[in-house]
Design an enzyme around this catalytic site. Structure first.
Site, PDB file in Angstrom:
ATOM      1  CE  LYS A   1       3.363  -4.237  -9.526  1.00  0.00           C
ATOM      2  NZ  LYS A   1       3.452  -5.250  -8.452  1.00  0.00           N
TER       3      LYS A   1
ATOM      4  CB  SER B   1       1.095  -3.639  -5.787  1.00  0.00           C
ATOM      5  OG  SER B   1       2.057  -4.602  -6.177  1.00  0.00           O
TER       6      SER B   1
ATOM      7  CB  SER C   1       1.515  -7.746  -5.861  1.00  0.00           C
ATOM      8  OG  SER C   1       1.420  -6.873  -4.789  1.00  0.00           O
TER       9      SER C   1
END
Ligand code: GLN
Length: 466
Positions: free
Chosen positions: A74, A149, A173
């Site tokens: 990420k 996210s 997330s």
């Protein structure tokens, strides 16, 4: 599904495939993908690393289990020399000067990072639409959001572009996009994996964790990344979890679920029916199931967002264009800060910075921020009581299926409320795993603090039961 890590390791060792070919193919898939999962590719370093693995194998040298396994990161993790943008305009040209501890452990084990992955900027969101790189599209239906996210990470794993990815979970997330894309995603106990080198969103609940296609891969990755780190004083030493210890369900005798989650007005009828059907199957296996009382969803969501906004307002104050970020000059220093931040932060980030500074300001902090802190303590106490009575808490991941792309951007409050089943476990700092089973967006398995072993054990049981 079987362990992808072990399968690929076997293929490499037995020379069925070369690491260079493996890495090149996945890089091609990432490059061609139309789901917007990629912020930047690490092509050169990945191919150099792959060639080294191939050389070792051709010299008949032994390789470790993770050596040569391609993965994704990420884009909120520092990886020295790589663009680390947090999917934001402010940091779109920023290159990290050092590497996050969790990522360094994977690099030391020989895993090969291919990609910095798209996400909601600074982790602010539940759909991966709040990004300068374009909305991430769901792996199963590309008209829907990927969740967030860590949306890019979940989609890369689900599509097989990466073998596993490392996401970040502050209020859901990892677990929510894992659920939206039908894979596994673990938020470990707060502190089990060092936070050093993950861009801080809300430091009191930020967690590092893996997304993968099997329980065994989650176990392997958790073991590698866990441990006390002198650079993160909230990290702690933990025991390795063995494959044998999570193979059978003995030790899980009683589970619970929150009645008010299932009776909530927001829950989709199919998710509710499917969840209750799972409960019946578990009972049929002789496990006792208890209904538990918990805080109302809106209390959980407001407590979480009050604290998350306060902490992000504080953490992001360093991004003013001086040490970090794209600086926009104006007539004096104060104006320079103001213009740099207002031009480079997204609407959602500004909403959180303004909200966070509001709840921290004199005249408001007692009534709002301190109250949220007190509620957080009460939530933790309530969990402690629960885990005296049950071994596992089972819950849906989300009240509804993934929305169509574009929908959640119009209604931030509705987006915050969609986090109602994930944020409580974050505030309690508990280990929680999303499994791709039971409901259309999966199930969450939660145990007491530091008891990831129990979580993985129950996941194995569920895999064979429903
Ligand atoms: N959706 C939640 C939020 O926007 C959780 C995000 C996260 O875990 N990073 O705060």
């Amino acid at each position: 599904m079987e362990s992808q890590i072990k399968k690929i390791h076997q293929q490499l060792v037995s020379k069925q495939i070369t690491c260079t070919d493996l890495v090149q193919k996945r890089l091609n898939l990432l490059k061609q993908n139309t789901h917007n999962t990629v912020n930047s590719l690490l092509t050169e370093t990945a191919l150099v690393a792959a060639a080294k693995v191939d050389e070792k194998i051709s010299n008949e040298e032994e390789i470790g289990l993770l050596e040569g396994i391609p993965f994704g990161i990420k884009d909120v993790y520092m990886v020295q020399g790589t663009y680390t943008t947090a999917s934001s305009d402010l940091l779109k040209n920023y290159k990290a000067a050092y590497t996050a501890t969790a990522i360094q452990k994977l690099l030391d084990a020989g895993a090969i990072p291919l990609v910095k992955e798209n996400c909601d900027c600074f982790g602010h969101g539940s759909s991966s639409e709040n990004t300068i790189f374009g909305a991430v599209k769901n792996a199963i239906d590309d008209t829907l959001v990927s969740g967030g996210s860590s949306g890019g990470s979940a989609v890369n794993v689900a599509k097989g572009y990466t073998v596993f990815s490392i996401g970040g979970d502050t209020g859901g997330s990892i677990r929510q996009p894992a659920g939206y894309n039908n894979i596994y995603g673990l938020k470990p106990t707060y502190g089990r994996i060092s936070r050093f080198g993950i861009m801080a969103y809300a430091s009191s609940t930020d967690c590092v964790g893996p997304l993968a296609k099997s329980i065994e891969d989650i176990r392997i990755l958790l073991n590698i990344m866990s441990g006390k780190d002198i650079k993160d004083q909230t990290s702690y030493t933990s025991q390795e979890i063995s494959r044998e210890n999570i193979a059978c369900v003995e030790g899980v005798k009683k589970i619970g679920y929150f009645k008010n989650f299932i009776e909530s007005e927001a829950i989709d009828v199919t998710i509710k029916a499917d969840f209750l059907a799972v409960i019946e199957k578990i009972k049929a296996k002789g496990i006792e199931v208890k209904e538990l009382d918990f805080f109302k969803s809106d209390t959980l969501v407001s407590t979480y967002y009050t604290l998350a906004m306060a902490e992000t307002a504080s953490n992001l104050s360093r991004l003013d264009g001086t040490n970090y970020g794209n600086r926009i000059e104006d007539k004096n220093l104060k104006e320079t800060y103001a213009v740099t931040r207002s031009e480079n932060f997204s609407k959602e980030t500004k909403r959180r910075v303004v909200g966070g500074n509001q709840v921290l300001s004199q005249g408001f902090s007692d009534a709002i921020y301190l109250k949220a802190l007190a509620l957080k303590d009460q939530i933790s106490e309530s969990f402690e009581k629960n885990f005296k009575e049950v071994d596992i808490i089972l819950s849906p991941v989300t009240p509804a299926p993934p929305p169509v792309i574009g929908e959640s951007l119009n209604d931030p409050l509705a987006m915050y409320l969609s986090d109602e089943y994930t944020v409580g476990f974050s505030l309690g700092q508990l280990p929680t795993l999303t499994v791709p089973q039971g409901t259309v967006t999966g199930l969450q398995i939660t145990a007491a603090k530091k008891n990831e072993e129990q979580v993985l054990k129950f996941a194995n049981f569920l895999k064979d039961t429903i």
